[in-house]
Design a protein around this motif. Structure first.
Motif, PDB file in Angstrom:
ATOM      1  N   ALA A 163       0.439  -1.216  -0.532  1.00 14.46           N
ATOM      2  CA  ALA A 163      -0.276  -0.106   0.089  1.00 14.46           C
ATOM      3  C   ALA A 163       0.764   1.535   0.215  1.00 14.46           C
ATOM      4  O   ALA A 163       0.450   2.607  -0.608  1.00 14.46           O
ATOM      5  CB  ALA A 163      -0.702   0.238   0.898  1.00 14.46           C
ATOM      6  N   GLN A 164       2.411   0.727   1.150  1.00 13.32           N
ATOM      7  CA  GLN A 164       2.415   2.087   0.339  1.00 13.32           C
ATOM      8  C   GLN A 164       3.627   2.666  -0.798  1.00 13.32           C
ATOM      9  O   GLN A 164       4.879   3.490  -1.003  1.00 13.32           O
ATOM     10  CB  GLN A 164       3.208   2.340   2.281  1.00 13.32           C
ATOM     11  CG  GLN A 164       3.429   2.744   3.187  1.00 13.32           C
ATOM     12  CD  GLN A 164       2.053   1.490   3.365  1.00 13.32           C
ATOM     13  OE1 GLN A 164       2.900  -0.361   3.565  1.00 13.32           O
ATOM     14  NE2 GLN A 164       1.182   1.505   3.630  1.00 13.32           N
ATOM     15  N   GLY A 165       3.491   1.349  -1.801  1.00 14.10           N
ATOM     16  CA  GLY A 165       4.235   2.058  -3.035  1.00 14.10           C
ATOM     17  C   GLY A 165       5.222   0.778  -3.037  1.00 14.10           C
ATOM     18  O   GLY A 165       6.434   1.099  -3.610  1.00 14.10           O
ATOM     19  N   ALA A 166       5.864   0.176  -1.811  1.00 17.48           N
ATOM     20  CA  ALA A 166       7.136  -0.182  -1.948  1.00 17.48           C
ATOM     21  C   ALA A 166       7.078  -1.693  -2.806  1.00 17.48           C
ATOM     22  O   ALA A 166       5.643  -2.737  -2.532  1.00 17.48           O
ATOM     23  CB  ALA A 166       7.281  -0.818  -0.439  1.00 17.48           C
ATOM     24  N   VAL A 167       8.093  -2.143  -3.149  1.00 18.13           N
ATOM     25  CA  VAL A 167       8.274  -3.195  -4.420  1.00 18.13           C
ATOM     26  C   VAL A 167       8.578  -4.086  -3.946  1.00 18.13           C
ATOM     27  O   VAL A 167       9.601  -4.347  -2.716  1.00 18.13           O
ATOM     28  CB  VAL A 167       8.631  -2.831  -5.931  1.00 18.13           C
ATOM     29  CG1 VAL A 167       9.163  -3.676  -6.866  1.00 18.13           C
ATOM     30  CG2 VAL A 167       7.859  -1.529  -6.377  1.00 18.13           C
ATOM     31  N   GLN A 168       8.031  -5.663  -3.936  1.00 17.60           N
ATOM     32  CA  GLN A 168       8.780  -6.378  -3.321  1.00 17.60           C
ATOM     33  C   GLN A 168       9.136  -7.759  -4.181  1.00 17.60           C
ATOM     34  O   GLN A 168       8.085  -8.355  -5.221  1.00 17.60           O
ATOM     35  CB  GLN A 168       8.179  -6.891  -2.484  1.00 17.60           C
ATOM     36  CG  GLN A 168       8.197  -8.654  -1.335  1.00 17.60           C
ATOM     37  CD  GLN A 168       9.718  -8.567  -0.870  1.00 17.60           C
ATOM     38  OE1 GLN A 168      10.283  -7.124  -0.232  1.00 17.60           O
ATOM     39  NE2 GLN A 168      10.658  -9.716  -0.639  1.00 17.60           N
ATOM     40  N   VAL A 169      10.442  -8.425  -4.998  1.00 18.80           N
ATOM     41  CA  VAL A 169      10.922  -9.380  -5.855  1.00 18.80           C
ATOM     42  C   VAL A 169      10.878 -10.613  -5.202  1.00 18.80           C
ATOM     43  O   VAL A 169      12.243 -10.597  -4.490  1.00 18.80           O
ATOM     44  CB  VAL A 169      11.664  -8.826  -7.063  1.00 18.80           C
ATOM     45  CG1 VAL A 169      11.980  -9.891  -7.686  1.00 18.80           C
ATOM     46  CG2 VAL A 169      10.815  -6.918  -7.308  1.00 18.80           C
ATOM     47  N   THR A 170      10.761 -11.403  -6.015  1.00 20.59           N
ATOM     48  CA  THR A 170      10.974 -12.478  -4.992  1.00 20.59           C
ATOM     49  C   THR A 170      11.476 -13.729  -6.927  1.00 20.59           C
ATOM     50  O   THR A 170      10.736 -13.399  -7.415  1.00 20.59           O
ATOM     51  CB  THR A 170       9.898 -13.497  -4.138  1.00 20.59           C
ATOM     52  OG1 THR A 170       9.088 -13.055  -4.978  1.00 20.59           O
ATOM     53  CG2 THR A 170       9.989 -12.677  -2.998  1.00 20.59           C
ATOM     54  N   HIS A 171      12.493 -14.135  -5.967  1.00 23.27           N
ATOM     55  CA  HIS A 171      12.857 -15.523  -7.542  1.00 23.27           C
ATOM     56  C   HIS A 171      13.971 -16.267  -6.956  1.00 23.27           C
ATOM     57  O   HIS A 171      14.611 -16.530  -6.113  1.00 23.27           O
ATOM     58  CB  HIS A 171      13.676 -14.167  -8.763  1.00 23.27           C
ATOM     59  CG  HIS A 171      14.671 -13.762  -7.984  1.00 23.27           C
ATOM     60  ND1 HIS A 171      15.805 -14.455  -8.930  1.00 23.27           N
ATOM     61  CD2 HIS A 171      15.447 -12.565  -8.063  1.00 23.27           C
ATOM     62  CE1 HIS A 171      17.109 -13.908  -8.547  1.00 23.27           C
ATOM     63  NE2 HIS A 171      16.298 -12.372  -8.202  1.00 23.27           N
ATOM     64  N   GLY A 172      14.136 -17.399  -8.073  1.00 22.07           N
ATOM     65  CA  GLY A 172      14.453 -18.804  -7.789  1.00 22.07           C
ATOM     66  C   GLY A 172      15.847 -18.241  -8.411  1.00 22.07           C
ATOM     67  O   GLY A 172      16.152 -17.227  -9.034  1.00 22.07           O
ATOM     68  N   LEU A 173      16.637 -19.118  -8.210  1.00 19.56           N
ATOM     69  CA  LEU A 173      18.084 -19.287  -9.118  1.00 19.56           C
ATOM     70  C   LEU A 173      18.595 -20.286  -9.505  1.00 19.56           C
ATOM     71  O   LEU A 173      19.089 -21.250  -9.116  1.00 19.56           O
ATOM     72  CB  LEU A 173      19.262 -18.847  -7.589  1.00 19.56           C
ATOM     73  CG  LEU A 173      20.441 -18.478  -7.481  1.00 19.56           C
ATOM     74  CD1 LEU A 173      21.361 -17.474  -8.458  1.00 19.56           C
ATOM     75  CD2 LEU A 173      21.626 -18.596  -6.276  1.00 19.56           C
TER      76      LEU A 173
END
Length: 221
Positions: A163-173
């Motif tokens: 809601a605050q606009g912070a982006v969260q990215v998760t990914h494999g390797l």
């Protein structure tokens, strides 16, 4: 009589041991035993479906532009604080070591962003040369193209915003090795340390890459 029977039992075992040591023995079904790598072979290699990506220099990448050389594809995002830059450093070290070899240097390195909303072509063009001048940046310009490419390789990633606009990215390797026919040939896994940290060892990458190339080359002769 006992000596004859022992000889009959021992000879096939010795023959199998010699063939296994050479790494080229074949199962009774006729399926070749692949040399070991830290990852997974795709046999037969997996043809890639139609896709269209943008390269950091403004050119277009499609499944038709890949044949002619081999490709090693990593993925992540430029705002990544640790895993992505570490992987790019390790890929650069691997590439420098590969350039010392006389064969199999026809390998292009690529970084595919899973965060195209923030990773523009200019962002990729400014970011990647810090690691190696021969690493190209790829991005999808639509969700449809992103899904097509990521599902073809098996890339797992998600991008969310709170809601605050912070982006969260998760990914494999993983690293994806595409052969000179534009087909996915192998998926390379990272090393896990005793503390659970995942990373790629440049020497191991080199060993696995050369193993794949030598095996494929021998099969094509």
């Amino acid at each position: 009589m006992k000596n004859t029977r022992l000889t009959q039992l021992t000879a096939p075992l010795v023959a199998l041991a010699l063939l296994a040591a050479l790494g080229w023995w074949v199962l009774p079904t006729g399926v070749p035993v692949l040399p070991g790598i830290q990852g997974a072979w795709l046999m037969p290699a997996h043809p890639l479906p139609e896709f269209t990506l943008q390269k950091h220099d403004g050119s277009v990448i499609t499944s038709q532009t890949l044949p002619g050389s081999w490709h090693l594809v990593s993925y992540g995002f430029t705002h990544c604080p640790d895993i992505c830059p570490t992987t790019l450093v390790e890929m650069a070290q691997f590439k420098r070591a590969l350039n010392q070899h006389t064969r199999y240097r026809d390998l292009d390195l690529h970084f595919y962003t899973v965060d195209p909303g923030r990773d523009s072509l200019n962002q990729l063009a400014e970011y990647l040369p810090w690691f190696h001048e021969q690493i190209s940046g790829w991005r999808a310009d639509s969700d449809r193209q992103a899904r097509a490419f990521e599902s073809a390789l098996g890339i797992h990633a998600s991008v969310t915003q709170d809601a605050q606009g912070a982006v969260q990215v998760t990914h494999g390797l993983k690293l994806f090795l595409i052969n000179d026919q534009g087909e996915l040939q192998a998926v390379l896994d990272p090393t896990r340390t005793l503390t659970g940290r995942l990373h790629f060892e440049p020497d191991r990458l080199l060993q696995d890459y050369l193993t794949v190339r030598r095996w494929v080359n021998a099969r094509q002769l």
